[in-house]
Design an enzyme around this catalytic site. Structure first.
Site, PDB file in Angstrom:
ATOM      1  N   ASP A  99      40.128  31.363  40.142  1.00 36.93           N
ATOM      2  CA  ASP A  99      38.807  31.250  40.760  1.00 36.93           C
ATOM      3  C   ASP A  99      38.889  31.009  42.266  1.00 36.93           C
ATOM      4  O   ASP A  99      37.939  31.272  43.000  1.00 36.93           O
ATOM      5  CB  ASP A  99      37.968  30.166  40.088  1.00 36.93           C
TER       6      ASP A  99
ATOM      7  N   CYS B 190      34.907  26.014  42.985  1.00 33.52           N
ATOM      8  CA  CYS B 190      34.968  26.433  41.581  1.00 33.52           C
ATOM      9  C   CYS B 190      33.673  27.036  41.057  1.00 33.52           C
ATOM     10  O   CYS B 190      33.644  28.160  40.565  1.00 33.52           O
ATOM     11  CB  CYS B 190      35.363  25.242  40.707  1.00 33.52           C
TER      12      CYS B 190
ATOM     13  N   ASP C  94      42.348  27.803  37.332  1.00 35.43           N
ATOM     14  CA  ASP C  94      41.573  26.987  38.271  1.00 35.43           C
ATOM     15  C   ASP C  94      42.482  26.528  39.412  1.00 35.43           C
ATOM     16  O   ASP C  94      43.447  25.795  39.181  1.00 35.43           O
ATOM     17  CB  ASP C  94      41.009  25.773  37.518  1.00 35.43           C
ATOM     18  N   ASP C  95      42.200  26.972  40.628  1.00 36.59           N
ATOM     19  CA  ASP C  95      42.964  26.581  41.817  1.00 36.59           C
ATOM     20  C   ASP C  95      44.382  27.138  41.829  1.00 36.59           C
ATOM     21  O   ASP C  95      45.275  26.564  42.465  1.00 36.59           O
ATOM     22  CB  ASP C  95      43.061  25.046  41.947  1.00 36.59           C
TER      23      ASP C  95
END
Length: 502
Positions: free
Chosen positions: A327, A91, A58-59
């Site tokens: 993502d 996201c 994530d990120d």
């Protein structure tokens, strides 16, 4: 009675006959711009279907990979996509696209929250029936999702809670919706909620790593192929590291590429043009944030090594694909932007995709364009399925296996709904973090073109200006402007084959 040598000869003969028969009866699971009608129709049955371990972070931006030795080892034994782009840098829209192979305008998930996005919208629009998990489970795979699903999956209200809901397609479900801090969360373990607090052993990636290893072992015992998606909250803010990593990398600073704290942004769009230069205090904050991100991804990197060891220990290494991905990207100081990810700049749209596994050449880089629309059809084809015509992406299997492919895409499409003012959204941009209005963008091998709904435009000649410093929209040839506008228009409403043909 046959002798040992005769028995070996006869066994080899029978195996050869069976192999030839299998080849004669089956076709190929690949496709170019067209495709099959049904993802459950298997044009080729492998004697042993491969396993897939998918680590979705994530990120996570490209500048963190240098600090991840297990990911770098994956690169050495596999294929790195140098031009992999996400269709939305938020996201939930990005993850919805990953699961279904469809652009946000076709999933209907354009934000993290209703009425334009989030888990409720994803579910209401029927997307859960067309994920790669649903297709692979139907094809005989054991499927597991561990970590993060979609924003809004875990509501705060007790009544009408979706916390124990398990979407179709998943054999194993170890998911929480509030795991950003990696502590103090409720984990839905196959329909049963378990609370984890703030003890060192409660750290989310540690818990998930143990459960994933157990899943690998049980899957090996079952004899079924498996798909394991490790969907981390890391390194999303607050980028909490594991206990053993909290004091590491004490001297690390954020990278200072040419676009860092850009001196002149007078040519940038209106939403960015008035951002102040970063002062020493803000630079220290950016360095501290990057340091925490580096610390946080150490647990993800160890998880990858742990899962590789578990797969190898069960003798499944030669039959397993490992896929590392994010993502969306993240900016820290570029173009005077503090922390964030919602722009169309390469810091945010261009993210890691690394694949290692059967038939994948070692240590290679693939420069042809890929998008997160391609993950779903790729997993389907790896499983011996034919991706349905409804997907907007293309299977990457031909590129993974070094096959010649004609007419591959030369553009990537990005769409974003903004600005974001939802105060309960974990992705709400901080002040001067970058909160652009709605835009659509197209990225080519040498250009970035962005159309904002308020009429602003950006155009960068990346061959001369790879760090996107000089907006050349005013100087771009009229013919090229018309071509780029036409590409955006085509992507805006495309679906299925119409998307793949662009």
């Amino acid at each position: 009675m046959l002798g040992a040598e005769q028995r070996r000869w006869l066994a080899a003969l029978v195996a050869g006959v069976l192999l030839l028969a299998g080849c004669a009866e089956t076709g190929t699971g690949g496709r170019g711009k067209g495709g099959g009608k049904n993802a459950s129709a298997a044009p080729s049955e492998r004697a042993k279907k491969p396993n897939i371990v998918y680590v979705l972070t994530d990120d996570l931006s490209w500048d963190l990979v240098d600090y991840m030795p297990n990911v770098k080892r994956l690169q050495r034994r596999g294929l790195t996509f140098s031009n992999y782009f996400v269709a939305d840098t938020l996201c939930c829209p990005s993850r919805a696209t990953i699961l279904t192979g469809k652009y946000p305008h076709n999933t209907g998930v354009l934000s993290n929250d209703p009425p334009f996005g989030g888990f409720d919208v994803f579910n209401a629009k029927g997307n859960e029936q067309s994920t790669f998990a649903a297709a692979l489970q139907k094809a005989g795979y054991r499927t597991a999702l561990m970590g993060k699903y979609l924003n809004g999956y875990e509501p705060t209200k007790a009544q009408g809670s979706s916390r124990t809901y398990i979407p179709p397609g998943w054999s194993e479900w170890q998911v929480t919706g509030l795991g950003y801090a990696n502590y103090n969360y409720n984990l839905n373990g196959n329909g049963t909620l378990t609370h984890y607090g703030r003890k060192p052993g409660d750290y989310l990636n540690t818990v998930l790593g143990a459960k994933a290893t157990d899943f690998v072992n049980r899957s090996a015992d079952s004899g079924q192929p498996f798909l394991l998606q490790m969907s981390t909250f890391t390194p999303h803010a607050p980028a909490t590291p594991a206990p053993e990593d909290g004091r590491s990398f004490a001297n690390v600073r954020a990278p200072r590429p040419p676009g860092f704290n850009e001196p002149d942004i007078s040519d940038k769009p209106g939403w960015l043009r008035k951002y102040p230069r970063l002062r020493p205090r803000r630079l220290k904050e950016i360095d501290a944030a990057f340091r925490q991100r580096v610390r946080a991804v150490q647990s993800v990197d160890r998880m990858i090594g742990q899962l590789e060891a578990a797969v190898n220990a069960r003798g499944a290494g030669a039959d397993t694909y490992f896929v590392f991905n994010s993502d969306n990207g993240y900016h820290l100081g570029q173009h005077r932007l503090r922390e964030g990810k919602l722009t169309a700049y390469d810091t945010d749209i261009r993210v890691p995709l690394v694949v290692a596994g059967p038939g994948v050449p070692a240590g290679r880089t693939e420069a042809r364009f890929a998008q997160n629309t391609d993950i779903c059809p790729t997993f389907q084809e790896l499983a011996g399925l034919r991706p349905p015509d409804s997907v907007d992406g293309r299977s990457l299997v031909p590129l993974l296996h070094g096959q010649q492919v004609n007419g591959w895409r030369s553009t990537a499409f990005i769409e974003h709904r903004g600005p974001n003012y939802a105060h309960d959204d974990p992705d709400l941009p901080r002040k001067y973090g970058g909160n652009p209005p709605t835009y659509e963008a197209v990225r080519t091998a040498g250009e970035l073109y962005v159309e904002y709904e308020n009429g602003d435009r950006e155009y960068y000649d990346l061959a001369r200006d790879p760090h996107e410093l000089g907006n050349m929209w005013g100087q771009a040839p009229a013919s090229r402007k018309a071509e780029l506008r036409s590409v955006i228009t085509s992507y805006r409403t495309c679906g299925g084959p119409n998307c793949r043909d662009l």
